[in-house]
Design a protein around this motif. Structure first.
Motif, PDB file in Angstrom:
ATOM      1  N   LEU A  99       0.830  -1.205   0.000  1.00  0.00           N
ATOM      2  CA  LEU A  99       0.000   0.000   0.000  1.00  0.00           C
ATOM      3  C   LEU A  99       0.864   1.255   0.000  1.00  0.00           C
ATOM      4  O   LEU A  99       0.583   2.224  -0.718  1.00  0.00           O
ATOM      5  CB  LEU A  99      -0.890  -0.043   1.245  1.00  0.00           C
ATOM      6  CG  LEU A  99      -2.230   0.680   1.226  1.00  0.00           C
ATOM      7  CD1 LEU A  99      -3.043   0.344  -0.008  1.00  0.00           C
ATOM      8  CD2 LEU A  99      -3.026   0.313   2.477  1.00  0.00           C
ATOM      9  N   ARG A 100       1.934   1.211   0.787  1.00  0.00           N
ATOM     10  CA  ARG A 100       2.819   2.396   0.848  1.00  0.00           C
ATOM     11  C   ARG A 100       3.480   2.656  -0.507  1.00  0.00           C
ATOM     12  O   ARG A 100       3.750   3.785  -0.886  1.00  0.00           O
ATOM     13  CB  ARG A 100       3.896   2.218   1.919  1.00  0.00           C
ATOM     14  CG  ARG A 100       3.429   2.567   3.317  1.00  0.00           C
ATOM     15  CD  ARG A 100       4.616   2.935   4.224  1.00  0.00           C
ATOM     16  NE  ARG A 100       5.712   2.005   4.092  1.00  0.00           N
ATOM     17  CZ  ARG A 100       5.881   0.920   4.824  1.00  0.00           C
ATOM     18  NH1 ARG A 100       5.010   0.623   5.769  1.00  0.00           N
ATOM     19  NH2 ARG A 100       6.909   0.118   4.641  1.00  0.00           N
ATOM     20  N   ALA A 101       3.720   1.554  -1.246  1.00  0.00           N
ATOM     21  CA  ALA A 101       4.384   1.701  -2.547  1.00  0.00           C
ATOM     22  C   ALA A 101       3.420   2.168  -3.640  1.00  0.00           C
ATOM     23  O   ALA A 101       3.840   2.792  -4.616  1.00  0.00           O
ATOM     24  CB  ALA A 101       5.016   0.372  -2.955  1.00  0.00           C
ATOM     25  N   THR A 102       2.142   1.863  -3.491  1.00  0.00           N
ATOM     26  CA  THR A 102       1.219   2.106  -4.609  1.00  0.00           C
ATOM     27  C   THR A 102       0.216   3.229  -4.348  1.00  0.00           C
ATOM     28  O   THR A 102      -0.392   3.744  -5.277  1.00  0.00           O
ATOM     29  CB  THR A 102       0.418   0.829  -4.928  1.00  0.00           C
ATOM     30  OG1 THR A 102      -0.207   0.376  -3.726  1.00  0.00           O
ATOM     31  CG2 THR A 102       1.309  -0.268  -5.467  1.00  0.00           C
ATOM     32  N   PHE A 103       0.024   3.592  -3.082  1.00  0.00           N
ATOM     33  CA  PHE A 103      -0.951   4.621  -2.726  1.00  0.00           C
ATOM     34  C   PHE A 103      -0.197   5.796  -2.110  1.00  0.00           C
ATOM     35  O   PHE A 103       0.463   5.644  -1.081  1.00  0.00           O
ATOM     36  CB  PHE A 103      -1.968   4.062  -1.719  1.00  0.00           C
ATOM     37  CG  PHE A 103      -3.124   4.978  -1.470  1.00  0.00           C
ATOM     38  CD1 PHE A 103      -4.237   4.940  -2.290  1.00  0.00           C
ATOM     39  CD2 PHE A 103      -3.088   5.899  -0.443  1.00  0.00           C
ATOM     40  CE1 PHE A 103      -5.294   5.804  -2.091  1.00  0.00           C
ATOM     41  CE2 PHE A 103      -4.142   6.763  -0.228  1.00  0.00           C
ATOM     42  CZ  PHE A 103      -5.251   6.714  -1.053  1.00  0.00           C
ATOM     43  N   ALA A 104      -0.286   6.969  -2.744  1.00  0.00           N
ATOM     44  CA  ALA A 104       0.463   8.128  -2.234  1.00  0.00           C
ATOM     45  C   ALA A 104      -0.017   8.466  -0.821  1.00  0.00           C
ATOM     46  O   ALA A 104      -1.217   8.562  -0.582  1.00  0.00           O
ATOM     47  CB  ALA A 104       0.260   9.319  -3.159  1.00  0.00           C
ATOM     48  N   ASN A 105       0.921   8.595   0.104  1.00  0.00           N
ATOM     49  CA  ASN A 105       0.505   8.808   1.496  1.00  0.00           C
ATOM     50  C   ASN A 105       1.353   9.825   2.257  1.00  0.00           C
ATOM     51  O   ASN A 105       1.287   9.887   3.477  1.00  0.00           O
ATOM     52  CB  ASN A 105       0.489   7.464   2.243  1.00  0.00           C
ATOM     53  CG  ASN A 105       1.847   6.795   2.241  1.00  0.00           C
ATOM     54  OD1 ASN A 105       2.666   7.047   3.112  1.00  0.00           O
ATOM     55  ND2 ASN A 105       2.118   5.976   1.241  1.00  0.00           N
ATOM     56  N   THR A 106       2.151  10.612   1.529  1.00  0.00           N
ATOM     57  CA  THR A 106       2.836  11.723   2.202  1.00  0.00           C
ATOM     58  C   THR A 106       2.330  13.008   1.547  1.00  0.00           C
ATOM     59  O   THR A 106       1.888  12.978   0.387  1.00  0.00           O
ATOM     60  CB  THR A 106       4.354  11.649   1.991  1.00  0.00           C
ATOM     61  OG1 THR A 106       4.618  11.726   0.582  1.00  0.00           O
ATOM     62  CG2 THR A 106       4.949  10.360   2.547  1.00  0.00           C
ATOM     63  N   GLY A 107       2.433  14.116   2.262  1.00  0.00           N
ATOM     64  CA  GLY A 107       1.929  15.395   1.742  1.00  0.00           C
ATOM     65  C   GLY A 107       2.407  15.678   0.313  1.00  0.00           C
ATOM     66  O   GLY A 107       1.591  15.876  -0.596  1.00  0.00           O
ATOM     67  N   PRO A 108       3.721  15.678   0.075  1.00  0.00           N
ATOM     68  CA  PRO A 108       4.195  16.029  -1.266  1.00  0.00           C
ATOM     69  C   PRO A 108       3.744  15.042  -2.353  1.00  0.00           C
ATOM     70  O   PRO A 108       3.332  15.451  -3.438  1.00  0.00           O
ATOM     71  CB  PRO A 108       5.732  15.986  -1.122  1.00  0.00           C
ATOM     72  CG  PRO A 108       5.986  16.131   0.352  1.00  0.00           C
ATOM     73  CD  PRO A 108       4.807  15.542   1.050  1.00  0.00           C
ATOM     74  N   ARG A 109       3.786  13.739  -2.042  1.00  0.00           N
ATOM     75  CA  ARG A 109       3.354  12.750  -3.059  1.00  0.00           C
ATOM     76  C   ARG A 109       1.865  12.881  -3.347  1.00  0.00           C
ATOM     77  O   ARG A 109       1.426  12.794  -4.498  1.00  0.00           O
ATOM     78  CB  ARG A 109       3.648  11.322  -2.565  1.00  0.00           C
ATOM     79  CG  ARG A 109       5.069  10.844  -2.901  1.00  0.00           C
ATOM     80  CD  ARG A 109       5.290   9.436  -2.375  1.00  0.00           C
ATOM     81  NE  ARG A 109       4.449   8.441  -3.033  1.00  0.00           N
ATOM     82  CZ  ARG A 109       4.175   7.225  -2.525  1.00  0.00           C
ATOM     83  NH1 ARG A 109       4.667   6.869  -1.364  1.00  0.00           N
ATOM     84  NH2 ARG A 109       3.417   6.377  -3.188  1.00  0.00           N
ATOM     85  N   VAL A 110       1.088  13.100  -2.308  1.00  0.00           N
ATOM     86  CA  VAL A 110      -0.359  13.233  -2.493  1.00  0.00           C
ATOM     87  C   VAL A 110      -0.663  14.475  -3.334  1.00  0.00           C
ATOM     88  O   VAL A 110      -1.461  14.430  -4.276  1.00  0.00           O
ATOM     89  CB  VAL A 110      -1.085  13.296  -1.127  1.00  0.00           C
ATOM     90  CG1 VAL A 110      -2.507  13.795  -1.280  1.00  0.00           C
ATOM     91  CG2 VAL A 110      -1.083  11.927  -0.474  1.00  0.00           C
ATOM     92  N   ALA A 111       0.026  15.593  -3.008  1.00  0.00           N
ATOM     93  CA  ALA A 111      -0.237  16.833  -3.755  1.00  0.00           C
ATOM     94  C   ALA A 111       0.105  16.641  -5.226  1.00  0.00           C
ATOM     95  O   ALA A 111      -0.648  17.060  -6.111  1.00  0.00           O
ATOM     96  CB  ALA A 111       0.568  17.980  -3.151  1.00  0.00           C
TER      97      ALA A 111
END
Ligand code: HEM
Length: 419
Positions: A99-111
């Motif tokens: 999940l951590r590899a495929t679903f963006a879960n940090t502020g910068p990656r999500v933005a």
């Protein structure tokens, strides 16, 4: 002791119940009618979330009442492998890595990855609301529940035409598992849940048959799997989609609704949101603390475990009262005051804590921030109708407002008859 989550005060003023629990001298309470241990202090809820060796997740998604045999027979046909909220290690360690590899879960990656989707969806819905100036609109179906669902569908690559049935299935799962439906309703909801699972299996199977070049979550996860069942099985990919479609929208819907209710209920607050968007993140953090979208979450003890002055035997269901923990005077100053300027709001436990910490927290924050700022800019004179009184759905975990009727102040003279 007794906790009546499905009737009375808990449906209109849960904070009163939390206050009474926190004021009791004993640290942990056994609620006989629920057959669960209630954990309410901040320190103890955090301890339980953080200690995966003592508190397991196997029953987190299991119904909180005795289901009728017909509904149970249907539920038994659900062969969903546990991947996220219902999984323990070592499975959870592996699926969480995926999940951590495929679903963006940090502020910068999500933005970067989801920002454009969120902005497009927010703009579409805000413009639709702006076009209805002068009407009384219920923001729950028209905005707060719809936006997060559309966003999660886009992220997963699910067609928008399925929005209505996915919403029904997801609402149904929440009512079936953490509500208290009548037997006939249990059967209907259980059948819906089975249909929902088959839909997710089908979605993933069809994606797996095509090329996997897409940027959507399902294609990414199938690419990550790369045909190796030891990394992730196809059923596990379907299970993740099944979980995300519920976890990804019902929760953010709660944050939006509770945040908007707070913003609109005190004169001047909405104007501040509209005029100073930089204040919105702190405002939302306080909304998360004050009225968490999930205010009770479940664990089961894997061994006898001591919490404060009480030892809970192994095999017991525990209700972690996030809502109470967020109002614990030992952790927050003046906890019952909604104060967007407080500096301790970030200590809330609304996204959980530890190995199962919400993977969607950064997405939820981004969505709510963009939504509030855009709504504030476009509809600065929005206000709650004067007759609004908060009423929540009867549910042990999800705290959902039944309605949030608003209108634009300048353009409508609202009378009680307009209701
Ligand atoms: C305001 C919005 C949200 C709230 C209040 C919320 C709350 C929570 C809570 C309390 C947990 C359990 C944590 C634990 O057991 O320690 C959780 C887990 C989870 N959440 Fe969220 N959530 C929100 C938004 C989202 C979104 C937007 C997504 C995805 C699109 C998401 C996906 C998940 C998943 C997959 C888990 C399970 C993680 C695991 O077990 O490893 N959530 N969330």
């Amino acid at each position: 002791m007794h906790l009546s989550p499905f009737t009375g005060t808990y449906l209109t003023d849960p904070a009163r119940v939390w206050r009474e629990l926190l004021a009791r001298p004993d640290d942990v309470h056994h609620a006989e009618d629920l057959g669960m241990w209630l954990i309410s202090r901040h320190e103890h809820v955090r301890q339980a979330f953080g200690d995966a060796d003592s508190f397991g997740n196997a029953l987190t998604l299991a119904p909180v009442y005795e289901m009728c045999p017909e509904a149970l027979a249907i539920v038994m046909r659900l062969d969903v492998p546990a991947t996220t909220a219902a999984a323990d290690s070592p499975v959870h360690t592996r699926t969480r890595r995926a999940l951590r590899a495929t679903f963006a879960n940090t502020g910068p990656r999500v933005a970067a990855q989801y920002g454009p989707i969120v902005r497009r969806r927010v703009d579409g819905l805000v413009e639709a609301l702006a076009a209805r100036r002068g009407e009384v609109v219920d923001l729950i179906p028209e905005f707060t529940a719809l936006l997060p669902l559309l966003v999660v569908l886009d992220i997963l690559g699910v067609p928008e035409r399925d929005v209505a049935r996915i919403r029904q299935w997801a609402d149904g799962q929440i009512a079936l598992v953490w509500g208290r439906p009548e037997p006939a309703e249990q059967v209907r909801l259980a059948q819906g849940l089975l249909d929902f699972w088959h839909y997710c299996q089908d979605l993933v199977a069809r994606r797996a048959e095509g090329d996997l070049d897409g940027d959507d979550f399902i294609s990414r996860t199938l690419r990550y799997r790369d045909g190796d069942d030891e990394v992730l099985t196809v059923a596990e990919v379907a299970s993740m989609a099944f979980n995300l479609l519920v976890a990804g929208h019902e929760t953010t819907a709660g944050l939006l609704a509770h945040g908007l209710e707070q913003a609109l209920s005190v004169p001047g607050r909405w104007r501040r949101v509209a005029e100073d968007p930089a204040t919105v993140p702190a405002f939302l953090e306080e909304a998360l603390r004050f009225g968490p979208a999930i205010d009770g979450w479940l664990r089961v003890t894997l061994r006898p475990v001591t919490i404060g002055d009480v030892t809970i035997p192994a095999g017991q269901r525990c209700l972690l009262l996030i809502g109470a923990a967020n109002r614990d005077p030992a952790a927050f100053s003046a906890p019952d005051r909604f104060d967007p300027e407080r500096d301790d709001a970030k200590d809330h436990l609304s996204f959980g804590y530890g190995p199962h910490f919400c993977i969607g927290a950064a997405l939820a924050r981004l969505e709510a921030e963009i939504a509030l700022v855009r709504l504030g800019t476009r509809l600065p004179a929005l206000r709650l109708v004067p007759w609004h009184e908060p009423q929540f759905q009867a549910n042990l975990a999800f705290r959902s407002l039944r309605a949030l009727p608003v209108s634009e102040q300048r353009l409508t003279l609202i009378s009680r008859e307009a209701k």
